[in-house]
Design an enzyme around this catalytic site. Structure first.
Site, PDB file in Angstrom:
ATOM      1  N   GLU A  59       0.832  -1.204   0.000  1.00  0.00           N
ATOM      2  CA  GLU A  59       0.000   0.000   0.000  1.00  0.00           C
ATOM      3  C   GLU A  59       0.871   1.260   0.000  1.00  0.00           C
ATOM      4  OE1 GLU A  59      -3.191   0.128  -0.394  1.00  0.00           O
ATOM      5  OE2 GLU A  59      -3.502  -2.033  -0.353  1.00  0.00           O
TER       6      GLU A  59
ATOM      7  N   TRP B 250       1.845   1.665  -3.421  1.00  0.00           N
ATOM      8  CA  TRP B 250       0.779   2.218  -4.269  1.00  0.00           C
ATOM      9  C   TRP B 250       0.819   3.742  -4.270  1.00  0.00           C
ATOM     10  CZ3 TRP B 250      -2.497   0.127  -7.747  1.00  0.00           C
ATOM     11  CH2 TRP B 250      -3.591   0.898  -8.161  1.00  0.00           C
TER      12      TRP B 250
ATOM     13  N   TRP C  54     -22.305   8.715 -20.299  1.00  0.00           N
ATOM     14  CA  TRP C  54     -22.721   8.839 -18.913  1.00  0.00           C
ATOM     15  C   TRP C  54     -24.072   9.550 -18.870  1.00  0.00           C
ATOM     16  CZ3 TRP C  54     -19.586   6.083 -15.981  1.00  0.00           C
ATOM     17  CH2 TRP C  54     -18.228   5.972 -16.317  1.00  0.00           C
TER      18      TRP C  54
ATOM     19  N   ASN D 196     -11.216   1.973   3.486  1.00  0.00           N
ATOM     20  CA  ASN D 196     -10.768   1.765   2.108  1.00  0.00           C
ATOM     21  C   ASN D 196     -11.676   0.817   1.323  1.00  0.00           C
ATOM     22  OD1 ASN D 196      -8.712   2.198  -0.015  1.00  0.00           O
ATOM     23  ND2 ASN D 196      -8.388   0.002   0.237  1.00  0.00           N
TER      24      ASN D 196
ATOM     25  N   TRP E 292     -17.106   9.323 -13.572  1.00  0.00           N
ATOM     26  CA  TRP E 292     -16.215   9.145 -12.424  1.00  0.00           C
ATOM     27  C   TRP E 292     -15.636  10.461 -11.920  1.00  0.00           C
ATOM     28  CZ3 TRP E 292     -11.178  10.794 -12.795  1.00  0.00           C
ATOM     29  CH2 TRP E 292     -10.647  10.965 -14.076  1.00  0.00           C
TER      30      TRP E 292
ATOM     31  N   TRP F 209      -9.906   6.390  -8.586  1.00  0.00           N
ATOM     32  CA  TRP F 209     -11.176   6.549  -9.309  1.00  0.00           C
ATOM     33  C   TRP F 209     -11.081   5.982 -10.720  1.00  0.00           C
ATOM     34  CZ3 TRP F 209     -16.079   7.670  -8.103  1.00  0.00           C
ATOM     35  CH2 TRP F 209     -16.339   8.133  -6.810  1.00  0.00           C
TER      36      TRP F 209
END
Length: 383
Positions: A189, A192, A220, A260, A278, A301
Site C-alpha cells: 500500500e 501504491w 454517462w 478503504n 467518475w 477513481w
C-alpha cells in the site's frame, strides 16, 4: 495571501533570507509553483514524502512504468528505504518575524452549528502521526485479514499524515518492517502511493482525463438533469438505500475519512449503479477527504471506472449488498446509519429485501439488477 512565488519572495526579503527549502511535490500546479519560486529565490527541493523519488523507478529500457505490479516488483528491489535522518540539533530563526495575521482571527473553525465534531478524532502534526504509527505497529502483522473489515479497526489511518508530510513513508516502513505476518501487504500500500505519483508525473491531467481514450465516447447520464443530480446528492448524503454505501458516505462527511474497502464500494456504486461520470465522484472525494491526494485519488477513481492505465474492467461491477455481508459490515452500518441500529445482522445489509426497512430510511434509489444491466449496456456501446 497571493501567488506563492510573490509572497515567499516578499517574506524572504523582509527577513533577509535568500534560500528556501521545501519537500518536492508532483502535482502539476505545485510543480509550476516550484518553477516560479526558483526564478526568484534559491529553492532547494528535497525528496522524502515517497519511498523513492517519483520517476526514479524505470523499466530496463529506461521508461516509466504504467502498471502497478511490475512497478512494485522493481520498487521492492530498492527497499528498504534509507532510514530517516536525525533531526537537526537546531534551526536558526530570523531575529524578527514578518507581520502576520493570527490564525484564529481568520475564523476558519465552524461554531454555530459546529458540524466538524467528527474531525476531533484526528490529531494533526508530527506528534499525532507518531501516535498513529505506534498504535498500528501492534496490528500490522494482521493487516491483510483486518483491512477489509469496516467494523474492525484494521487499517493504519496514516494516509492524512503521510499526505501532509507529518510522517515519512521511510519512517513507517522501518517501524513496521519486523512486524511479520502480512505486513508485506501493508508495504504494498505504501508502494501504491509511489505508483500514483509515478502516474501523474506521466499524465498530469489524470484527475480530469480518461487514460483509455475509448471511454471519451462513454454515454454517462446527463449531470445537468435534475433527476441525476438528485441521485448524486443522495449518494453524497448517504441516502441511497444501500446501507454499506450510506454508512461510508456518512462517515466521510462526518470525519473526512472513509474505510478503504467501503471507498471502493461507494465509488463503484456512483460510477456503475448511477452511471455518473467518475470525475464527479473524484471531485467530491477531493473536497471531503482529509487525505485527499491528487495522485492517489485520481488513480483510484480511474481504476474503479476502468478508464485508467492500470484499472479494473468496467464490467466487474461490485454488488454492494453482498460485499456488505461478505465483509461483516453490520456494526459499521449501525454506527453510521443509526436508523438501522435495531436491525439484526441477517437483515441489516438489505432491509428492503428483508421487509424491515424503517420509515425514516430511504428505499433503494435504483435496483442492483437494473443498474447492472444499464451499465453493461452503456459500455457495450463503446466496445
Amino acid at each position: 495571501r497571493g501567488r506563492s512565488d510573490e509572497v515567499l519572495a516578499a517574506v524572504a526579503k523582509e527577513v533577509g533570507v535568500t534560500r528556501v527549502h521545501c519537500i518536492r511535490h508532483y502535482e502539476p500546479w505545485w510543480r509550476n509553483a516550484e518553477r516560479a519560486v526558483a526564478k526568484r529565490l534559491d529553492l532547494v527541493c528535497h525528496d522524502g514524502n515517497y519511498l523513492v523519488p517519483p520517476g526514479a523507478v524505470t523499466t530496463g529500457a529506461g521508461s516509466p512504468y504504467k502498471i502497478f505490479t511490475p512497478f512494485w516488483r522493481a520498487l521492492k528491489e530498492r527497499m528498504p528505504p534509507a532510514p530517516p535522518a536525525n533531526r537537526p540539533r537546531e534551526i536558526s530563526a530570523p531575529d524578527t518575524w514578518p507581520k502576520s495575521d493570527a490564525l484564529e482571527d481568520w475564523g476558519l473553525l465552524p461554531t454555530n452549528p459546529n458540524w466538524a465534531t467528527g474531525f476531533e478524532e484526528w490529531e494533526p502534526g508530527e506528534a499525532g502521526a507518531r501516535k498513529r504509527v505506534d498504535a498500528f505497529v501492534d496490528h500490522a502483522a494482521r493487516y491483510d485479514t483486518r483491512r477489509n473489515l469496516p467494523s474492525v479497526e484494521g487499517s493504519s489511518r496514516l494516509s492524512p499524515h503521510l499526505h501532509f508530510g507529518e510522517v515519512s513513508p521511510a519512517y513507517v516502513w522501518h517501524r513496521t518492517a519486523d512486524a511479520g505476518g502480512s505486513v508485506d501487504v501493508f508495504q504494498a500500500e505504501l508502494g501504491w502511493r509511489d505508483y500514483a505519483q509515478n502516474v501523474i508525473l506521466q499524465f498530469p491531467e489524470y484527475g480530469a482525463k480518461n487514460a483509455r481514450e475509448k471511454y471519451d465516447a462513454m454515454e454517462w447520464r446527463d449531470f445537468r438533469s435534475s433527476a441525476v443530480r438528485d441521485e448524486f446528492d443522495a449518494w453524497t448524503r448517504g441516502r441511497t438505500g444501500y446501507p454499506i454505501v450510506d454508512a461510508g458516505m456518512r462517515q466521510l462527511w462526518a470525519t473526512g475519512w472513509m474505510h478503504n474497502r467501503v471507498r471502493m464500494i461507494a465509488a463503484s456504486f456512483m460510477i456503475k449503479h448511477l452511471l455518473i461520470d467518475w470525475r464527479e465522484g473524484e471531485k467530491w472525494f477531493w473536497d471531503t477527504l482529509v487525505d485527499a491526494d491528487y495522485g492517489s485519488n485520481a488513480v483510484n477513481w480511474q481504476w474503479t471506472a476502468g478508464t485508467g492505465v492500470d484499472s479494473n474492467m468496467f464490467v466487474r461491477i461490485m454488488a454492494p449488498l453482498s460485499q456488505s455481508e461478505k465483509f461483516d459490515a453490520a456494526a459499521y452500518i449501525r454506527q453510521w446509519v443509526p436508523e438501522l441500529a435495531k436491525i439484526g445482522d441477517g437483515a441489516i445489509h438489505d432491509p428492503d429485501a428483508a421487509g424491515c426497512r424503517p420509515r425514516d430510511y430511504p428505499a433503494k434509489i435504483v435496483g442492483h439488477r437494473e443498474a447492472r444491466e444499464r451499465a453493461l449496456a452503456a459500455v457495450r456501446q463503446i466496445d
